[in-house]
Structure formats: structure tokens, C-alpha cells
Write a protein that holds these residues in place. Structure first.
Motif, PDB file in Angstrom:
ATOM      1  N   LEU A   1      44.591  38.740  54.746  1.00  0.00           N
ATOM      2  CA  LEU A   1      44.346  37.520  53.970  1.00  0.00           C
ATOM      3  C   LEU A   1      42.850  37.270  53.795  1.00  0.00           C
ATOM      4  N   ALA A   2      42.051  37.589  54.797  1.00  0.00           N
ATOM      5  CA  ALA A   2      40.598  37.429  54.673  1.00  0.00           C
ATOM      6  C   ALA A   2      40.045  38.363  53.605  1.00  0.00           C
ATOM      7  N   TRP A   3      40.533  39.609  53.562  1.00  0.00           N
ATOM      8  CA  TRP A   3      40.091  40.534  52.516  1.00  0.00           C
ATOM      9  C   TRP A   3      40.535  40.044  51.147  1.00  0.00           C
ATOM     10  N   ARG A   4      41.723  39.449  51.066  1.00  0.00           N
ATOM     11  CA  ARG A   4      42.189  38.912  49.777  1.00  0.00           C
ATOM     12  C   ARG A   4      41.310  37.749  49.332  1.00  0.00           C
ATOM     13  N   ARG A   5      40.958  36.861  50.259  1.00  0.00           N
ATOM     14  CA  ARG A   5      40.063  35.748  49.911  1.00  0.00           C
ATOM     15  C   ARG A   5      38.710  36.265  49.452  1.00  0.00           C
ATOM     16  N   THR A   6      38.224  37.309  50.091  1.00  0.00           N
ATOM     17  CA  THR A   6      36.956  37.906  49.676  1.00  0.00           C
ATOM     18  C   THR A   6      37.058  38.440  48.256  1.00  0.00           C
ATOM     19  N   ALA A   7      38.160  39.107  47.946  1.00  0.00           N
ATOM     20  CA  ALA A   7      38.352  39.651  46.596  1.00  0.00           C
ATOM     21  C   ALA A   7      38.369  38.539  45.553  1.00  0.00           C
ATOM     22  N   VAL A   8      39.071  37.462  45.836  1.00  0.00           N
ATOM     23  CA  VAL A   8      39.143  36.348  44.884  1.00  0.00           C
ATOM     24  C   VAL A   8      37.765  35.698  44.724  1.00  0.00           C
ATOM     25  N   ALA A   9      37.077  35.483  45.841  1.00  0.00           N
ATOM     26  CA  ALA A   9      35.776  34.811  45.788  1.00  0.00           C
ATOM     27  C   ALA A   9      34.750  35.627  45.001  1.00  0.00           C
ATOM     28  N   VAL A  10      34.675  36.931  45.238  1.00  0.00           N
ATOM     29  CA  VAL A  10      33.674  37.711  44.517  1.00  0.00           C
ATOM     30  C   VAL A  10      34.055  37.902  43.052  1.00  0.00           C
ATOM     31  N   THR A  11      35.341  37.824  42.731  1.00  0.00           N
ATOM     32  CA  THR A  11      35.746  37.850  41.323  1.00  0.00           C
ATOM     33  C   THR A  11      35.235  36.607  40.606  1.00  0.00           C
TER      34      THR A  11
ATOM     35  N   ALA B   1      28.496  44.635  40.646  1.00  0.00           N
ATOM     36  CA  ALA B   1      28.619  44.778  42.101  1.00  0.00           C
ATOM     37  C   ALA B   1      29.758  43.911  42.629  1.00  0.00           C
ATOM     38  N   SER B   2      29.918  42.728  42.058  1.00  0.00           N
ATOM     39  CA  SER B   2      31.015  41.852  42.464  1.00  0.00           C
ATOM     40  C   SER B   2      32.369  42.472  42.128  1.00  0.00           C
ATOM     41  N   ALA B   3      32.457  43.098  40.967  1.00  0.00           N
ATOM     42  CA  ALA B   3      33.716  43.738  40.578  1.00  0.00           C
ATOM     43  C   ALA B   3      34.055  44.889  41.522  1.00  0.00           C
ATOM     44  N   VAL B   4      33.054  45.680  41.885  1.00  0.00           N
ATOM     45  CA  VAL B   4      33.287  46.785  42.822  1.00  0.00           C
ATOM     46  C   VAL B   4      33.708  46.247  44.181  1.00  0.00           C
ATOM     47  N   LEU B   5      33.017  45.211  44.635  1.00  0.00           N
ATOM     48  CA  LEU B   5      33.356  44.611  45.922  1.00  0.00           C
ATOM     49  C   LEU B   5      34.760  44.009  45.898  1.00  0.00           C
ATOM     50  N   ALA B   6      35.142  43.396  44.794  1.00  0.00           N
ATOM     51  CA  ALA B   6      36.501  42.855  44.675  1.00  0.00           C
ATOM     52  C   ALA B   6      37.528  43.979  44.755  1.00  0.00           C
ATOM     53  N   GLY B   7      37.240  45.101  44.126  1.00  0.00           N
ATOM     54  CA  GLY B   7      38.156  46.238  44.189  1.00  0.00           C
ATOM     55  C   GLY B   7      38.297  46.782  45.599  1.00  0.00           C
ATOM     56  N   VAL B   8      37.187  46.922  46.298  1.00  0.00           N
ATOM     57  CA  VAL B   8      37.218  47.408  47.676  1.00  0.00           C
ATOM     58  C   VAL B   8      37.996  46.437  48.564  1.00  0.00           C
ATOM     59  N   SER B   9      37.756  45.148  48.368  1.00  0.00           N
ATOM     60  CA  SER B   9      38.453  44.140  49.166  1.00  0.00           C
ATOM     61  C   SER B   9      39.957  44.169  48.897  1.00  0.00           C
ATOM     62  N   TYR B  10      40.323  44.327  47.644  1.00  0.00           N
ATOM     63  CA  TYR B  10      41.739  44.400  47.294  1.00  0.00           C
ATOM     64  C   TYR B  10      42.390  45.623  47.922  1.00  0.00           C
ATOM     65  N   LEU B  11      41.714  46.769  47.859  1.00  0.00           N
ATOM     66  CA  LEU B  11      42.278  47.986  48.441  1.00  0.00           C
ATOM     67  C   LEU B  11      42.410  47.876  49.959  1.00  0.00           C
ATOM     68  N   ARG B  12      41.443  47.251  50.605  1.00  0.00           N
ATOM     69  CA  ARG B  12      41.534  47.059  52.057  1.00  0.00           C
ATOM     70  C   ARG B  12      42.684  46.123  52.394  1.00  0.00           C
ATOM     71  N   ASN B  13      42.864  45.055  51.629  1.00  0.00           N
ATOM     72  CA  ASN B  13      43.973  44.127  51.820  1.00  0.00           C
ATOM     73  C   ASN B  13      45.299  44.869  51.672  1.00  0.00           C
ATOM     74  N   ARG B  14      45.399  45.660  50.643  1.00  0.00           N
ATOM     75  CA  ARG B  14      46.627  46.404  50.377  1.00  0.00           C
ATOM     76  C   ARG B  14      46.909  47.416  51.487  1.00  0.00           C
ATOM     77  N   GLY B  15      45.874  48.073  51.976  1.00  0.00           N
ATOM     78  CA  GLY B  15      46.041  49.020  53.077  1.00  0.00           C
ATOM     79  C   GLY B  15      46.563  48.343  54.338  1.00  0.00           C
ATOM     80  N   LEU B  16      46.025  47.170  54.654  1.00  0.00           N
ATOM     81  CA  LEU B  16      46.490  46.453  55.841  1.00  0.00           C
ATOM     82  C   LEU B  16      47.937  46.014  55.687  1.00  0.00           C
ATOM     83  N   ARG B  17      48.305  45.628  54.482  1.00  0.00           N
ATOM     84  CA  ARG B  17      49.682  45.174  54.257  1.00  0.00           C
ATOM     85  C   ARG B  17      50.692  46.312  54.320  1.00  0.00           C
ATOM     86  N   THR B  18      50.245  47.532  54.064  1.00  0.00           N
ATOM     87  CA  THR B  18      51.159  48.669  54.120  1.00  0.00           C
ATOM     88  C   THR B  18      51.124  49.371  55.469  1.00  0.00           C
ATOM     89  N   GLY B  19      50.382  48.834  56.418  1.00  0.00           N
ATOM     90  CA  GLY B  19      50.398  49.374  57.764  1.00  0.00           C
ATOM     91  C   GLY B  19      49.285  50.338  58.101  1.00  0.00           C
TER      92      GLY B  19
END
Length: 102
Positions: A13-23, A51-69
Motif C-alpha cells: 500500500l505504501a508503494w501504491r501511495r507513492t505511485a499515486v503521489a508521484v503521478t 522522472a515522476s512517470a518512471v518513479l510511478a512505474g517502478v512503484s506500481y511494479l513493486r506494489n504488484r510484486g508484493l501483492r503476488t508474493g
């Protein structure tokens, strides 16, 4: 009692918030570049928006990775994220000092 899944959920959830904030921050940088005119000084906010778009993408991928285990964490991801946030903040401060609102 906390289970290992709950801490991973909070981190995701923290990575998701980061993705939304930098977007949102990236959209604000683009708005500033468009409203101030496409002059050479607009390179900084456009670069920060990219840079914000790249950071949002990285944050989204990290969020997704954590959610899939996939719980393995690379300290490199965290370090790059921290450096990107600081760089974007420096650009925002520079814009605030050099191009204040009327």
C-alpha cells in the motif's frame, strides 16, 4: 498478532501511495510547463515529469510484486526511489524560487 502477510500488505500500500503521489506531482509539473510557455526553462519541469512517470512505474511494479508474493527487496530500488524523490523535490524548489506565482 501480526502475520508476515500484513507487513507485506502495508508495504504494498505504501508503494501504491507513492505511485499515486508521484503521478499527481508529474501532472503538476507538466501543467506548469504548459502554462508558463514552452521556453527553454520548461526543460526542468518536463524532465521532472518524466522522472515522476518512471518513479510511478517502478512503484506500481513493486506494489504488484508484493501483492503476488514476491517479497524479495532490492536495496537498489529503495535507494533509486529516494534519490529520484530528492531530485524531483530539488527541481520543485528551484522552480518555486526562480518562477514564483504572480
Amino acid at each position: 498478532m501480526n502475520s508476515p502477510g500484513l507487513s507485506a500488505e502495508r508495504t504494498a500500500l505504501a508503494w501504491r501511495r507513492t505511485a499515486v503521489a508521484v503521478t499527481v506531482v508529474g501532472a503538476l509539473f507538466l501543467n506548469h510547463a504548459v502554462n508558463s510557455g514552452w521556453r527553454p526553462a520548461a526543460i526542468a519541469p518536463v524532465g521532472a515529469a518524466i522522472a515522476s512517470a518512471v518513479l510511478a512505474g517502478v512503484s506500481y511494479l513493486r506494489n504488484r510484486g508484493l501483492r503476488t508474493g514476491r517479497y524479495s527487496c532490492s536495496s537498489r530500488i529503495v535507494a533509486v526511489t529516494a534519490v529520484a524523490v530528492v531530485a524531483i523535490a530539488v527541481v520543485a524548489a528551484a522552480i518555486g524560487f526562480t518562477d514564483p506565482l504572480p
